[in-house]
Design an enzyme around this catalytic site. Structure first.
Site, mmCIF file in Angstrom:
data_model
loop_
_atom_site.group_PDB
_atom_site.id
_atom_site.type_symbol
_atom_site.label_atom_id
_atom_site.label_comp_id
_atom_site.label_asym_id
_atom_site.label_seq_id
_atom_site.Cartn_x
_atom_site.Cartn_y
_atom_site.Cartn_z
ATOM 1 C CG HIS A 10 -1.892 0.936 1.198
ATOM 2 N ND1 HIS A 10 -3.226 0.898 1.806
ATOM 3 C CD2 HIS A 10 -2.032 2.262 0.710
ATOM 4 C CE1 HIS A 10 -3.711 1.940 1.784
ATOM 5 N NE2 HIS A 10 -3.238 2.752 1.095
ATOM 6 C CG HIS A 58 -1.219 6.694 -1.579
ATOM 7 N ND1 HIS A 58 -2.579 6.797 -2.544
ATOM 8 C CD2 HIS A 58 -1.421 6.218 -0.631
ATOM 9 C CE1 HIS A 58 -3.323 6.260 -1.424
ATOM 10 N NE2 HIS A 58 -2.775 5.903 -0.444
ATOM 11 C CG LEU A 59 4.453 4.959 -5.642
ATOM 12 C CD1 LEU A 59 5.155 3.950 -6.709
ATOM 13 C CD2 LEU A 59 5.519 5.279 -4.658
ATOM 14 C CG ASP A 63 -6.383 3.533 0.285
ATOM 15 O OD1 ASP A 63 -6.765 3.391 1.094
ATOM 16 O OD2 ASP A 63 -5.418 4.283 -0.052
ATOM 17 C CG HIS A 86 -9.706 4.177 3.083
ATOM 18 N ND1 HIS A 86 -8.736 4.925 3.081
ATOM 19 C CD2 HIS A 86 -10.520 4.804 4.291
ATOM 20 C CE1 HIS A 86 -8.737 5.818 3.858
ATOM 21 N NE2 HIS A 86 -9.791 5.922 4.511
ATOM 22 C CG HIS A 113 -5.123 2.128 6.127
ATOM 23 N ND1 HIS A 113 -6.458 2.091 6.339
ATOM 24 C CD2 HIS A 113 -5.045 2.875 5.164
ATOM 25 C CE1 HIS A 113 -6.944 3.010 5.245
ATOM 26 N NE2 HIS A 113 -6.146 3.238 4.538
ATOM 27 C CG ASP A 126 -1.807 4.856 3.976
ATOM 28 O OD1 ASP A 126 -2.008 5.104 2.704
ATOM 29 O OD2 ASP A 126 -2.674 5.080 4.768
HETATM 30 ZN ZN LIG Z 1 -6.358 4.415 2.751
#
Ligand SMILES: [Zn+2]
Length: 433
Positions: free
Chosen positions: A62, A64-65, A154, A181, A234, A313
């Site tokens: 998990h 975020h890029l 998410d 999520h 998460h 995350d």
């Molecule tokens: Zn999330």
């Protein structure tokens, strides 16, 4: 590529239970031998791992890029440099990019950008709904075909129970989990931190643990109804952990992850911040940091395997989105470069054992998404790390490879350094070895 020999390290592979001092030889991108003592060969590179640990490269379920569309937050190049520095050799990235990763063409475009600029393996998570907006199911079969390892909206839940039901039904057919999520958006609306004594004291509107518990109950009920594959992102609350435990015991196909920050910190840090002052926006996370009982339940579930994985995350934010009032700040922290340090803090405090911490970063997550990763064995791909579990260091966000510089751990002393990271036998990070 030169052959490589890693000498004298404690080799730990949680998947097979291997844990012994040995040399590791890497050739042509593969591990070709793990033996007590391996002879030198011509033109090889040698890494001295005496007193260090050699383990499979970490797998993040998990992160975020940013790319495409949010390159001011992160790019595939900077995000994967951060991953390599953190010991991760495979990262699964969320589809909340711009455009969204909601069709095969977008997934293919992202993967070709990753092939050009990423230094670790990037596995995309496709959106559950078209445009990530919750109205209509995305073409999940097409996404799976194009390489999606899972489906998720998410940053938000799948609002419609009907759509979540359909997505879970597809997940069973396609063999890819739906990552939820879990939050009830109406109940959480307007909240900025965990609802409890600290929120009352600071005068900030809270998000009750019930917002997560309700959403977890809904998702588990739908997984039971459909026989689908559910993965809970998460988790943050003891109540959600209890539901997860019951559901798994009842045979429902549900797995879960926890972030390093939710294993280490409570909502108290919103009152103190990293620098002793309240309202520091680096402490604003989604889900929020909760109470001591929640942290205890999360730790216990990770140890007994109820929670399969630690996932970062990693959610880098622009400074302009953090340098503002708490209520207006964007949630999220830059987390790839501190994950191992947090877990080794917990090992040093006798909360976790080293093999359990490594399991949660390697074969644990790999099994959740059924990835060919997270193992260290002869014949396997040489995705591995050399670690110093004891080394103390201080978190300095200015030195992050990530574009995101916000973390509630700034200035904090952690333990555990990643000395080298290899992807397919190639050194993509090396420091102090
Ligand atoms: Zn999330």
């Amino acid at each position: 590529m030169r052959p490589l020999r890693i000498v004298g390290g404690r080799v730990i592979d949680p998947a097979s239970g291997l844990d012994r001092v040995a040399d590791v030889r890497v050739r042509d991108g593969r591990v070709v031998a793990i033996e007590p003592s391996l002879p030198a060969v011509e033109d090889e590179l040698v890494l001295d791992a005496h007193g260090r640990v050699v383990a499979p490269g970490f797998v993040d379920l998990h992160c975020h890029l940013g790319e495409p569309g949010h390159e001011d937050r992160e790019t595939l190049a900077t995000g994967t440099r951060a991953a390599a520095a953190g010991g991760f050799t495979t990262v699964c990235c969320m589809g909340d990019t711009e455009p969204r990763l909601d069709c095969g063409a977008e997934l293919a475009a992202m993967q070709s950008r990753a092939a050009a600029t990423a230094v670790v393996r990037v596995r995309p998570i496709g959106c559950v709904t078209r445009g990530h907006d919750g109205a209509e199911l995305a073409e999940l079969a097409e996404l799976a075909e194009a390489g999606a390892v899972a489906f998720s909206d998410d940053a938000r839940p799948v609002r419609s129970s009907r759509l979540l039901r359909h997505a879970l039904a597809y997940s069973a057919m396609l063999g890819r989990p739906v990552v939820e999520h879990a939050v009830d958006p109406d109940l959480a609306n307007g909240g900025h931190m965990h609802e409890g004594r600290i929120a009352t004291w600071l005068g900030l509107p809270g998000i009750p643990a019930a917002a997560e518990e309700i959403a977890v109950a809904r998702a588990i009920a739908l997984a039971g109804l459909t026989g689908g594959r559910l993965h809970l992102a998460h988790l943050s609350s003891a109540g959600a952990v209890a539901q997860l435990r019951t559901a798994r015991a009842a045979g429902i196909a549900v797995t879960a992850e926890v972030t390093p920050l939710h294993l280490l910190l409570t909502h108290d840090v919103v009152a103190t911040g990293p620098w002793g002052a309240p309202y520091d926006t680096s402490t604003k996370l989604d889900p929020p940091l909760r109470g001591e009982d929640d942290v205890s339940a999360l730790r216990e579930a990770l140890i007994d395997g109820t929670i399969a994985a630690v996932a970062t995350d990693h959610r880098p934010q622009r400074s302009v989105d953090k340098d503002c009032e708490y209520a207006y700040a964007a949630p999220g922290a830059s987390a790839l470069e501190t994950a191992f340090g947090v877990l080794m803090e917990l090992v040093a405090a006798d909360v976790l054992s080293l093999p359990i911490a490594l399991r949660a970063l390697t074969c644990g997550p790999a099994r959740v998404f059924e990835l060919e990763a997270g193992r260290l064995d002869v014949g396997g791909t040489a995705d591995l790390v050399v670690l110093d579990p004891q080394a103390a260091w201080t978190v300095d966000p200015a030195s992050f490879h990530s574009r995101g510089r916000s973390t509630p751990l700034a200035g904090r002393s952690l333990r555990g350094q990643v000395l080298a990271t290899l992807v397919g036998g190639e050194i993509v990070h090396r420091e102090g070895i």
